[in-house]
Design an enzyme around this catalytic site. Sequence first.
Site, PDB file in Angstrom:
ATOM      1  N   VAL A  39      44.060  32.098  39.554  1.00 38.55           N
ATOM      2  CA  VAL A  39      43.849  31.449  40.851  1.00 38.55           C
ATOM      3  C   VAL A  39      42.749  30.389  40.748  1.00 38.55           C
ATOM      4  CG1 VAL A  39      42.969  31.858  43.184  1.00 38.55           C
ATOM      5  CG2 VAL A  39      44.589  33.460  42.192  1.00 38.55           C
ATOM      6  N   ASP A  40      41.683  30.742  40.066  1.00 39.71           N
ATOM      7  CA  ASP A  40      40.515  29.863  39.945  1.00 39.71           C
ATOM      8  C   ASP A  40      40.909  28.520  39.328  1.00 39.71           C
ATOM      9  OD1 ASP A  40      37.844  29.230  40.071  1.00 39.71           O
ATOM     10  OD2 ASP A  40      37.189  30.674  38.566  1.00 39.71           O
ATOM     11  N   THR A 128      43.212  41.531  40.588  1.00 36.47           N
ATOM     12  CA  THR A 128      44.365  42.216  39.981  1.00 36.47           C
ATOM     13  C   THR A 128      45.033  41.427  38.844  1.00 36.47           C
ATOM     14  OG1 THR A 128      45.990  41.353  41.546  1.00 36.47           O
ATOM     15  CG2 THR A 128      44.854  43.394  42.160  1.00 36.47           C
ATOM     16  N   TYR A 131      41.164  40.482  35.839  1.00 35.31           N
ATOM     17  CA  TYR A 131      40.202  41.578  36.027  1.00 35.31           C
ATOM     18  C   TYR A 131      40.857  42.969  36.060  1.00 35.31           C
ATOM     19  CZ  TYR A 131      36.243  38.373  36.738  1.00 35.31           C
ATOM     20  OH  TYR A 131      35.245  37.434  36.573  1.00 35.31           O
TER      21      TYR A 131
HETATM   22  P1  ADP Z   1      41.028  38.033  38.939  1.00 34.45           P
HETATM   23  O1  ADP Z   1      40.230  37.407  37.821  1.00 34.45           O
HETATM   24  O2  ADP Z   1      40.194  38.292  40.172  1.00 34.45           O
HETATM   25  O3  ADP Z   1      41.816  39.224  38.474  1.00 34.45           O
HETATM   26  P2  ADP Z   1      43.331  36.190  38.734  1.00 34.45           P
HETATM   27  O4  ADP Z   1      43.324  34.790  39.194  1.00 34.45           O
HETATM   28  O5  ADP Z   1      43.376  36.444  37.266  1.00 34.45           O
HETATM   29  O6  ADP Z   1      42.029  36.880  39.427  1.00 34.45           O
HETATM   30  O7  ADP Z   1      44.560  36.977  39.398  1.00 34.45           O
HETATM   31  C1  ADP Z   1      44.589  37.450  40.695  1.00 34.45           C
HETATM   32  C2  ADP Z   1      46.014  37.465  41.208  1.00 34.45           C
HETATM   33  O8  ADP Z   1      46.389  36.152  41.625  1.00 34.45           O
HETATM   34  C3  ADP Z   1      47.085  37.880  40.199  1.00 34.45           C
HETATM   35  O9  ADP Z   1      48.001  38.742  40.864  1.00 34.45           O
HETATM   36  C4  ADP Z   1      47.770  36.564  39.843  1.00 34.45           C
HETATM   37  O10 ADP Z   1      49.127  36.758  39.501  1.00 34.45           O
HETATM   38  C5  ADP Z   1      47.673  35.821  41.147  1.00 34.45           C
HETATM   39  N1  ADP Z   1      47.792  34.339  41.065  1.00 34.45           N
HETATM   40  C6  ADP Z   1      47.652  33.533  39.994  1.00 34.45           C
HETATM   41  N2  ADP Z   1      47.801  32.229  40.364  1.00 34.45           N
HETATM   42  C7  ADP Z   1      48.038  32.223  41.706  1.00 34.45           C
HETATM   43  C8  ADP Z   1      48.282  31.204  42.686  1.00 34.45           C
HETATM   44  N3  ADP Z   1      48.315  29.906  42.366  1.00 34.45           N
HETATM   45  N4  ADP Z   1      48.482  31.595  43.988  1.00 34.45           N
HETATM   46  C9  ADP Z   1      48.438  32.900  44.337  1.00 34.45           C
HETATM   47  N5  ADP Z   1      48.204  33.892  43.466  1.00 34.45           N
HETATM   48  C10 ADP Z   1      48.017  33.571  42.158  1.00 34.45           C
END
Ligand code: ADP
Length: 181
Positions: A39-40, A128, A131
């Site tokens: 997401v980041d 999820t 992490y």
């Molecule tokens: P964390 O490091 O907090 O675990 P992540 O970004 O690795 O965060 O993943 C958190 C969730 O967001 C996962 O279920 C991932 O599949 C989902 N995800 C990844 N990209 C996107 C996006 N562009 N929009 C919504 N959810 C996303």
Amino acid sequence: MNFKVNNTVITLVQGDITRQDAEAIVNAANSTLLGGGGVDGAIHRAGGPQILEECKKIRAAQGGCPAGEAVITAGGKLKARYVIHTVGPIWSGGGSSEDELLADAYRNSLSLAVERGIKSVAFPSISTGAYRFPTARAARVAAATVKSFLERTASLEEVRFVLFSEKDYNIYRIAWEETTR
Ligand code: ADP
């Protein structure tokens, strides 16, 4: 799928958090605030350099952002006017206050939104992905925490959960059904 808590509509959608038209979207950031994957990475790519510039200023002022806390920047080129950056816990078996830290991340993100007069907030599934927090357990923590926050605070119009996969969408749907039953 919609639920209602007090005055606030809870919306669950399958989709991409970077494309949401909510006033604020929440970033599953890491404690450096300097960007990462998942997401980041998607939020920084879609929102452009302004977001990282503001994150660097916050870092200079307060150091990073510990797990459970939240900070806010502008949304840059995103549809969302703001990005709330929160840091979820890294899963390490469940005995290291992961549930409490995840609840803090949701609560502190909502508090920041309310403080800024924001009316709609969209969350991804915090913790999820990279992490590794188990999704069903994270979804129960998210639903319980958001519900109890909204029972005490009525100023938000919509809280949206944006799940990347159909599988995660169904897990969050079941958690909300059980929490609001
Ligand atoms: P964390 O490091 O907090 O675990 P992540 O970004 O690795 O965060 O993943 C958190 C969730 O967001 C996962 O279920 C991932 O599949 C989902 N995800 C990844 N990209 C996107 C996006 N562009 N929009 C919504 N959810 C996303």
